[in-house]
Design an enzyme around this catalytic site. Structure first.
Site, PDB file in Angstrom:
ATOM      1  N   CYS A   1       5.735   5.547   8.083  1.00  0.00           N
ATOM      2  CA  CYS A   1       5.592   5.271   7.272  1.00  0.00           C
ATOM      3  C   CYS A   1       6.546   5.327   5.665  1.00  0.00           C
ATOM      4  O   CYS A   1       7.397   6.399   6.046  1.00  0.00           O
ATOM      5  CB  CYS A   1       4.654   6.363   6.876  1.00  0.00           C
TER       6      CYS A   1
ATOM      7  N   ASN B   1       3.847   7.548  14.738  1.00  0.00           N
ATOM      8  CA  ASN B   1       4.140   6.912  13.108  1.00  0.00           C
ATOM      9  C   ASN B   1       5.746   7.637  12.718  1.00  0.00           C
ATOM     10  O   ASN B   1       5.669   8.542  11.968  1.00  0.00           O
ATOM     11  CB  ASN B   1       3.386   7.242  12.188  1.00  0.00           C
TER      12      ASN B   1
ATOM     13  N   GLY C   1       2.922  -7.395  12.244  1.00  0.00           N
ATOM     14  CA  GLY C   1       3.421  -7.694  10.768  1.00  0.00           C
ATOM     15  C   GLY C   1       3.093  -9.059  10.897  1.00  0.00           C
ATOM     16  O   GLY C   1       3.750 -10.290  11.058  1.00  0.00           O
TER      17      GLY C   1
ATOM     18  N   MET D   1      -0.755   4.868   0.552  1.00  0.00           N
ATOM     19  CA  MET D   1      -2.477   5.663   1.013  1.00  0.00           C
ATOM     20  C   MET D   1      -1.822   6.843   0.548  1.00  0.00           C
ATOM     21  O   MET D   1      -2.681   7.321   0.444  1.00  0.00           O
ATOM     22  CB  MET D   1      -2.750   5.497   2.077  1.00  0.00           C
TER      23      MET D   1
ATOM     24  N   ASN E   1       6.503  -1.459  10.921  1.00  0.00           N
ATOM     25  CA  ASN E   1       5.566  -1.013  10.451  1.00  0.00           C
ATOM     26  C   ASN E   1       5.560  -1.684   9.148  1.00  0.00           C
ATOM     27  O   ASN E   1       6.367  -2.770   8.896  1.00  0.00           O
ATOM     28  CB  ASN E   1       5.812   0.891  10.175  1.00  0.00           C
TER      29      ASN E   1
ATOM     30  N   THR F   1      -3.794  -5.838   8.373  1.00  0.00           N
ATOM     31  CA  THR F   1      -3.993  -6.345   6.773  1.00  0.00           C
ATOM     32  C   THR F   1      -4.775  -8.226   7.048  1.00  0.00           C
ATOM     33  O   THR F   1      -5.653  -8.056   6.699  1.00  0.00           O
ATOM     34  CB  THR F   1      -2.855  -7.841   6.253  1.00  0.00           C
TER      35      THR F   1
ATOM     36  N   ASN G   1       0.689  -1.413   0.620  1.00  0.00           N
ATOM     37  CA  ASN G   1       0.149   0.140   0.106  1.00  0.00           C
ATOM     38  C   ASN G   1       1.319   1.000   0.148  1.00  0.00           C
ATOM     39  O   ASN G   1       2.112   1.598   0.294  1.00  0.00           O
ATOM     40  CB  ASN G   1      -0.823   0.011   1.481  1.00  0.00           C
TER      41      ASN G   1
HETATM   42  C1  FMN Z   1      -4.131   0.011   3.614  1.00  0.00           C
HETATM   43  C2  FMN Z   1      -3.115  -0.130   4.790  1.00  0.00           C
HETATM   44  C3  FMN Z   1      -2.983   1.289   5.766  1.00  0.00           C
HETATM   45  C4  FMN Z   1      -1.666   1.669   6.736  1.00  0.00           C
HETATM   46  N1  FMN Z   1      -1.871   3.252   7.537  1.00  0.00           N
HETATM   47  C5  FMN Z   1      -0.629   2.923   7.933  1.00  0.00           C
HETATM   48  C6  FMN Z   1      -0.860   4.602   9.129  1.00  0.00           C
HETATM   49  O1  FMN Z   1      -1.880   4.941   8.927  1.00  0.00           O
HETATM   50  N2  FMN Z   1       0.356   4.891  10.065  1.00  0.00           N
HETATM   51  C7  FMN Z   1       1.121   3.399  10.396  1.00  0.00           C
HETATM   52  O2  FMN Z   1       2.050   3.352  11.439  1.00  0.00           O
HETATM   53  N3  FMN Z   1       0.200   2.057   9.718  1.00  0.00           N
HETATM   54  C8  FMN Z   1      -0.485   2.134   8.793  1.00  0.00           C
HETATM   55  N4  FMN Z   1       0.325   0.976   8.647  1.00  0.00           N
HETATM   56  C9  FMN Z   1       0.921   0.074   8.523  1.00  0.00           C
HETATM   57  C10 FMN Z   1       0.366  -1.169   9.746  1.00  0.00           C
HETATM   58  O3  FMN Z   1      -0.433   0.188  10.501  1.00  0.00           O
HETATM   59  C11 FMN Z   1       0.937  -2.531  10.112  1.00  0.00           C
HETATM   60  O4  FMN Z   1       2.321  -1.641  10.601  1.00  0.00           O
HETATM   61  C12 FMN Z   1       1.384  -2.927   8.495  1.00  0.00           C
HETATM   62  O5  FMN Z   1       0.651  -3.220   7.929  1.00  0.00           O
HETATM   63  C13 FMN Z   1       2.204  -4.495   9.814  1.00  0.00           C
HETATM   64  O6  FMN Z   1       0.932  -5.377  10.400  1.00  0.00           O
HETATM   65  P1  FMN Z   1       0.160  -6.019   9.557  1.00  0.00           P
HETATM   66  O7  FMN Z   1       1.095  -7.163   8.041  1.00  0.00           O
HETATM   67  O8  FMN Z   1      -0.879  -6.666  10.530  1.00  0.00           O
HETATM   68  O9  FMN Z   1      -1.089  -5.528   8.455  1.00  0.00           O
HETATM   69  C14 FMN Z   1      -1.011   0.249   6.851  1.00  0.00           C
HETATM   70  C15 FMN Z   1      -1.143  -0.837   6.681  1.00  0.00           C
HETATM   71  C16 FMN Z   1      -1.806  -1.378   5.619  1.00  0.00           C
HETATM   72  C17 FMN Z   1      -2.294  -2.229   4.806  1.00  0.00           C
END
Ligand code: FMN
Length: 287
Positions: free
Chosen positions: A112, A109, A225, A54, A174, A248, A52
């Site tokens: 990012c 954060n 993660g 965004m 992240n 996710t 992603n």
């Molecule tokens: C669509 C999407 C948007 C995300 N937006 C943010 C965000 O705004 N701030 C942030 O700190 N992490 C953001 N993340 C990261 C997630 O919080 C997380 O750290 C990362 O996806 C790993 O965890 P997961 O594998 O369980 O998704 C985003 C992840 C995804 C997939």
């Protein structure tokens, strides 16, 4: 906990997540001013997770405080507001406003991977990171979480910098820098070209970083993660996390994933005759 950025835009979506069994929720990252984020496509599904970019779309903290207040009225679990900024002062201003509006903790954060001059560009620079944490700690009395990036030479060194500057909790991690290219158009898929990979593919990377960070610092670690099942969550606890975040898998499994993971952890603890999660935090480090 719900990880930042997945359904964390409004009190209503956060309520759905709590009904799915989350014990705490983190909002989408919010900054000082409104941002539109990037044009579509912003998310791409690979065979092992999501990429992603965004672009941190959000309404800006002055608008978002209304959501924080409504969320506090309806949620019976801690609310953590994720904040970003383009300077230490901006992080501090946003964090202070979030805290005054009722946030139970703030998550910085600094990780990012796809917006310039914030996120991981802050987290990759030890002096700037320390200044951000110190400035936020000076104005916020609630716990300050610092969310780390895997896109650095040594995550544990960054963790140590954050803790020395006053971080109360570390969130590891992240997304991992990534991209996808469409063979038919012969162009990058995402409008931003580059993004961050999340989901199952990144879990072994995150587990390793949690393990390393646990050896280096003494503050609680929140593992994040690729967690999809209770067994994934247990792996993070054994590596040294005291809690976990799921992002996710909410998209792939639905909001009930929290309940399934929590019940699975309970069943594991009973089967192995552990009395509490605390007994397995960092257990894999024993000699
Ligand atoms: C669509 C999407 C948007 C995300 N937006 C943010 C965000 O705004 N701030 C942030 O700190 N992490 C953001 N993340 C990261 C997630 O919080 C997380 O750290 C990362 O996806 C790993 O965890 P997961 O594998 O369980 O998704 C985003 C992840 C995804 C997939």
């Amino acid at each position: 906990m719900l990880a930042s950025g997945i359904l964390g835009y409004s009190a209503e979506t956060l309520e759905t997540i709590v009904k799915g069994g989350a014990a705490a929720v983190v909002t989408k990252s919010v900054g000082l001013k409104p941002r539109n984020g990037y044009a579509n496509p912003t998310v791409f599904q690979t065979n092992c997770g999501l990429i992603n970019a965004m672009g941190l779309p959000n309404s800006g903290i002055d608008e978002f405080v209304k959501e924080i207040r409504s969320a506090k009225n309806v949620l019976n679990v801690p609310l953590i507001v994720s904040v970003y900024g383009f300077s230490a002062e901006e992080y501090a201003t946003v964090a202070e406003k979030a805290s005054i509006a009722g946030s139970d903790a703030v998550e910085l954060n600094v990780s990012c991977p796809h917006v310039r001059e914030t996120g991981s560009e802050i987290g990759q620079n030890p002096e700037v990171l320390a200044e951000v944490v110190r400035k936020v700690k000076a104005v916020v009395s609630k716990p300050v979480f610092v969310k780390l990036s895997p896109n650095v030479a040594c995550v544990a060194d960054v963790a140590e910098t954050a803790v020395k500057a006053g971080a109360d909790v570390l969130v590891v991690m992240n997304t991992v820098k990534a991209m996808a290219i469409d063979s038919e158009t012969a162009m990058p898929v995402l409008s931003n070209k580059f993004g961050g990979l999340s989901g199952a593919a990144v879990k072994p990377i995150a587990v390793r970083h949690v393990y390393d960070v646990y050896e280096k610092v003494k503050v609680p670690i929140v593992g994040c993660g690729g967690i999809t099942s209770w067994r994934d969550a247990v792996e993070f606890l054994l590596a040294g996390a005291s809690a976990v975040q799921i992002g996710t898998a909410v998209a792939t499994e639905g909001s009930q994933v929290f309940k399934a993971v929590a019940e699975g952890i309970d069943a594991y603890l009973n089967r192995k005759r552990f009395r509490s999660v605390k007994e397995i935090v960092g257990l894999s480090h024993r000699k």
